[in-house]
Write an enzyme that holds these catalytic residues in place. Structure first.
Site, short mmCIF file in Angstrom:
data_model
loop_
_atom_site.label_atom_id
_atom_site.label_comp_id
_atom_site.label_asym_id
_atom_site.label_seq_id
_atom_site.Cartn_x
_atom_site.Cartn_y
_atom_site.Cartn_z
N HIS A 265 36.15 30.94 41.62
CA HIS A 265 36.95 31.96 42.30
C HIS A 265 36.94 31.78 43.81
O HIS A 265 37.75 32.37 44.52
CB HIS A 265 36.45 33.35 41.90
CG HIS A 265 37.55 34.36 41.77
ND1 HIS A 265 38.65 34.18 40.96
CD2 HIS A 265 37.72 35.55 42.37
CE1 HIS A 265 39.45 35.23 41.07
NE2 HIS A 265 38.92 36.07 41.92
N TYR B 110 38.28 42.09 49.08
CA TYR B 110 38.28 40.96 48.17
C TYR B 110 37.97 39.64 48.87
O TYR B 110 37.24 38.81 48.36
CB TYR B 110 39.65 40.90 47.48
CG TYR B 110 39.83 39.76 46.52
CD1 TYR B 110 39.36 39.86 45.21
CD2 TYR B 110 40.46 38.59 46.89
CE1 TYR B 110 39.54 38.82 44.31
CE2 TYR B 110 40.65 37.55 46.00
CZ TYR B 110 40.18 37.68 44.72
OH TYR B 110 40.35 36.64 43.84
N ARG C 18 44.30 31.71 39.94
CA ARG C 18 43.00 31.77 39.29
C ARG C 18 42.76 30.44 38.57
O ARG C 18 43.71 29.79 38.11
CB ARG C 18 42.96 32.91 38.27
CG ARG C 18 42.97 34.27 38.90
CD ARG C 18 42.99 35.37 37.82
NE ARG C 18 43.09 36.67 38.45
CZ ARG C 18 44.23 37.26 38.77
NH1 ARG C 18 45.38 36.67 38.50
NH2 ARG C 18 44.22 38.46 39.35
N ARG D 69 40.39 30.69 45.10
CA ARG D 69 41.36 31.78 45.28
C ARG D 69 41.02 32.60 46.53
O ARG D 69 41.89 32.95 47.32
CB ARG D 69 41.36 32.66 44.03
CG ARG D 69 42.35 33.82 44.04
CD ARG D 69 42.39 34.44 42.65
NE ARG D 69 42.96 35.76 42.62
CZ ARG D 69 44.25 36.03 42.46
NH1 ARG D 69 45.12 35.04 42.36
NH2 ARG D 69 44.68 37.28 42.41
N LYS E 198 45.41 36.42 33.16
CA LYS E 198 44.69 37.69 33.29
C LYS E 198 45.63 38.90 33.26
O LYS E 198 45.37 39.87 32.57
CB LYS E 198 43.87 37.71 34.58
CG LYS E 198 43.08 38.99 34.76
CD LYS E 198 42.23 38.97 36.01
CE LYS E 198 41.49 40.29 36.17
NZ LYS E 198 40.66 40.30 37.36
N HIS F 245 47.21 43.30 44.23
CA HIS F 245 46.21 44.34 44.47
C HIS F 245 46.90 45.67 44.70
O HIS F 245 48.03 45.71 45.21
CB HIS F 245 45.34 43.99 45.68
CG HIS F 245 44.40 42.85 45.43
ND1 HIS F 245 43.82 42.14 46.44
CD2 HIS F 245 43.93 42.30 44.28
CE1 HIS F 245 43.04 41.20 45.93
NE2 HIS F 245 43.09 41.28 44.63
#
Length: 181
Positions: free
Chosen positions: A129, A164, A40, A132, A64, A155
């Site tokens: 993002h 995603y 990230r 990523r 995160k 995930h």
């Protein structure tokens, strides 16, 4: 809020690299590290020279998730990284602002990425993002190992992982385009 997309076209990735390289090594390296690590942006911007100096792996605690993550510094960007930090002190930020020596902000990283993508002619929604997601998309396309990819991104299910990076939507679009009664 718009969902950002990966850069699916390898030629477009190369175009963005050339644009960023012409801006300077910092911006180029930011993009290169992002698309090759899947980190990230918040974790990339917090890297110091000491985190990568004379190392084959980068170990961080994700901002995160607060989980520890370790990943190799791939040959594809290791030489650029070493060149970029060779005359810097270990406690310096890798992606430092030219104004104050602190790390560039997420907003500045966003401006760098979106500006380069716009110049490259990329029309999908992009943001920080995107780096990523670009890593994820191309990792999956090359390896076809959703379980490994799911683990890399932490995930909970393969479906979340595929959604995603837009694989599910790609498959739906292709199926519907070829469908005819």
């Amino acid at each position: 809020m718009c969902v950002v997309e990966p850069i699916r076209d390898v030629e477009m990735i190369e175009k963005v690299k050339r644009i960023l390289k012409s801006n300077g090594n910092r911006d180029f390296l930011l993009f290169l590290l992002g698309i090759n690590s899947g980190l990230r942006i918040s974790d990339i911007l917090k890297l110091k020279v000491s985190d990568v100096l004379n190392k084959d792996f980068i170990s961080i605690k994700e901002q995160k998730t607060h989980k520890c993550k370790r990943f190799p510094i791939s040959k594809s960007y290791k030489r650029y990284l070493e060149e970029f930090i060779c005359d810097r002190l270990p406690d310096e930020w890798i992606f430092a602002s030219q104004r104050n020596g602190k790390p560039i902000t997420r907003v500045q990283a966003y401006r760098i990425i979106t500006s380069a993508c716009l110049k490259a002619g990329i029309t999908v929604n992009v943001g920080t993002h995107t780096l990523r997601k670009t890593f994820g998309y191309h990792f999956y396309q090359q390896k076809k190992d959703v379980a490994l990819f799911q683990t890399i991104f932490n995930h909970s299910t393969p479906a979340i992982t595929l959604r995603y990076i837009g694989i599910n939507q790609d498959m739906i679009d292709m199926s519907l385009q070829s469908f005819c009664l």
